[in-house]
Design a protein around this motif. Sequence first.
Motif, short mmCIF file in Angstrom:
data_model
loop_
_atom_site.label_atom_id
_atom_site.label_comp_id
_atom_site.label_asym_id
_atom_site.label_seq_id
_atom_site.Cartn_x
_atom_site.Cartn_y
_atom_site.Cartn_z
N ALA A 178 20.47 -3.63 -3.60
CA ALA A 178 20.57 -4.30 -4.94
C ALA A 178 21.07 -5.68 -4.77
N ALA A 179 22.15 -5.46 -4.44
CA ALA A 179 23.04 -7.31 -4.33
C ALA A 179 22.83 -8.47 -3.79
N THR A 180 21.96 -8.07 -2.63
CA THR A 180 21.12 -9.11 -1.81
C THR A 180 20.09 -8.78 -2.36
N HIS A 181 19.56 -8.54 -2.44
CA HIS A 181 18.36 -8.72 -3.34
C HIS A 181 17.92 -8.13 -4.46
N PRO A 182 18.24 -8.24 -5.54
CA PRO A 182 17.61 -7.06 -7.08
C PRO A 182 16.49 -7.40 -6.97
N TYR A 239 14.66 -14.03 -17.62
CA TYR A 239 14.39 -12.63 -16.95
C TYR A 239 14.85 -12.39 -15.57
N HIS A 240 13.95 -13.26 -15.49
CA HIS A 240 13.99 -13.17 -13.56
C HIS A 240 15.21 -13.91 -12.96
N ILE A 241 15.49 -15.06 -14.04
CA ILE A 241 16.61 -16.09 -13.98
C ILE A 241 17.92 -15.03 -13.93
N LEU A 242 17.37 -14.16 -14.72
CA LEU A 242 19.03 -13.60 -15.53
C LEU A 242 19.60 -12.50 -14.68
N ALA A 243 18.31 -12.21 -13.85
CA ALA A 243 18.33 -10.61 -12.96
C ALA A 243 18.71 -11.55 -11.43
N ALA A 244 18.32 -12.63 -11.14
CA ALA A 244 18.98 -13.19 -10.22
C ALA A 244 20.68 -13.64 -10.01
N VAL A 245 20.59 -13.93 -10.75
CA VAL A 245 22.50 -14.50 -11.90
C VAL A 245 23.28 -12.76 -12.12
#
Lengths: 157, 157
Positions: A7-11, B45-51
């Motif tokens: 999850a940390a690598t590719h959430p 949403y995807h940006i929030l998930a990515a950060v």
Amino acid sequence: MSSSDAAATHPLESDFGWTLGVVAKAYRRIADDAVATLPGGPRGYHILAAVSDGQPPSQLAIARQLGIDKTVLVHLLDDLENAKLVTRRPDPADRRARQIVITGKGRQTLRRAREKLDAAETALTTGLRPAELSAFKTALAQIARRTHTLADGIDDC
Amino acid sequence: MSSSDAAATHPLESDFGWTLGVVAKAYRRIADDAVATLPGGPRGYHILAAVSDGQPPSQLAIARQLGIDKTVLVHLLDDLENAKLVTRRPDPADRRARQIVITGKGRQTLRRAREKLDAAETALTTGLRPAELSAFKTALAQIARRTHTLADGIDDC
DNA sequence: TATTGTTATACTCTATAACTATA
DNA sequence: TATAGTTATAGAGTATAACAATA
């Protein structure tokens, strides 16, 4: 290591909407390439497929079946007609409507496009075993059918 | 007669690309609704998930991971920053770059959005048995992973 | 010289409304 | 009055190029 690390690598890799979007986008890219020579691209292909069986439908019937606005369908059919893939002919029973009929050249083009798209599908799903692929396609079709009936109930147009 | 008859009624319902498009479109519609209050909608949403995990990434890193053009990411981050969901802070190691960090409010918003999207996913996949759904999601993720590595090899940018 | 972030411009696509000819 | 097809216009979304600051 297993879940939190991944999850940390590719959430996003386990996110349903994300993976669905990635797959749909990837397929669209190779499919666009496969039908690039076809006027209207993927939509031109879908129109040809829609008029290839049964009675020649009206423009409005095609628009409804494919979820395309009738005003953009006009331009798409203009291009397909210019390429001699379909013809517009007046409906004898209703002089407002036009029947869209596929030409011989249209059928040939459709056949070739289907072959290319089959290859695209194969390229995308390589890595799945036959049983997995079969189950995947079945589930996909089942969800599509559900959402279609659902959409029919929601949209008025 | 059975197969040609079914094909005559709905020739597209068994088309891989068509069903994939229908499902992706249907999910996007309900997902858009679920994250409608979020600046940028699904991309926000995807940006929030990515950060939300790991070290705060740069804008370019986010753009590459999400496949968003860096010029449109600027506007999306402007909106997210105005809504106090993320902040831009200079990278001490590289004064050209900025680190995008999620705020407490951003985490809370992300959590709520995830709940709504889970509900959307459930609504879409109702009708599949648990084992079928699990297999479907596994296959979807597997194809997405393949196409991702494939895309990495193709795109230069 | 290359890279990060930004801005401005042009282009494509879609949605809306209005119009015609028929029913 | 409603419907099939067409046309024109406005808006959103995207891509391209150019720029300033830093490496």
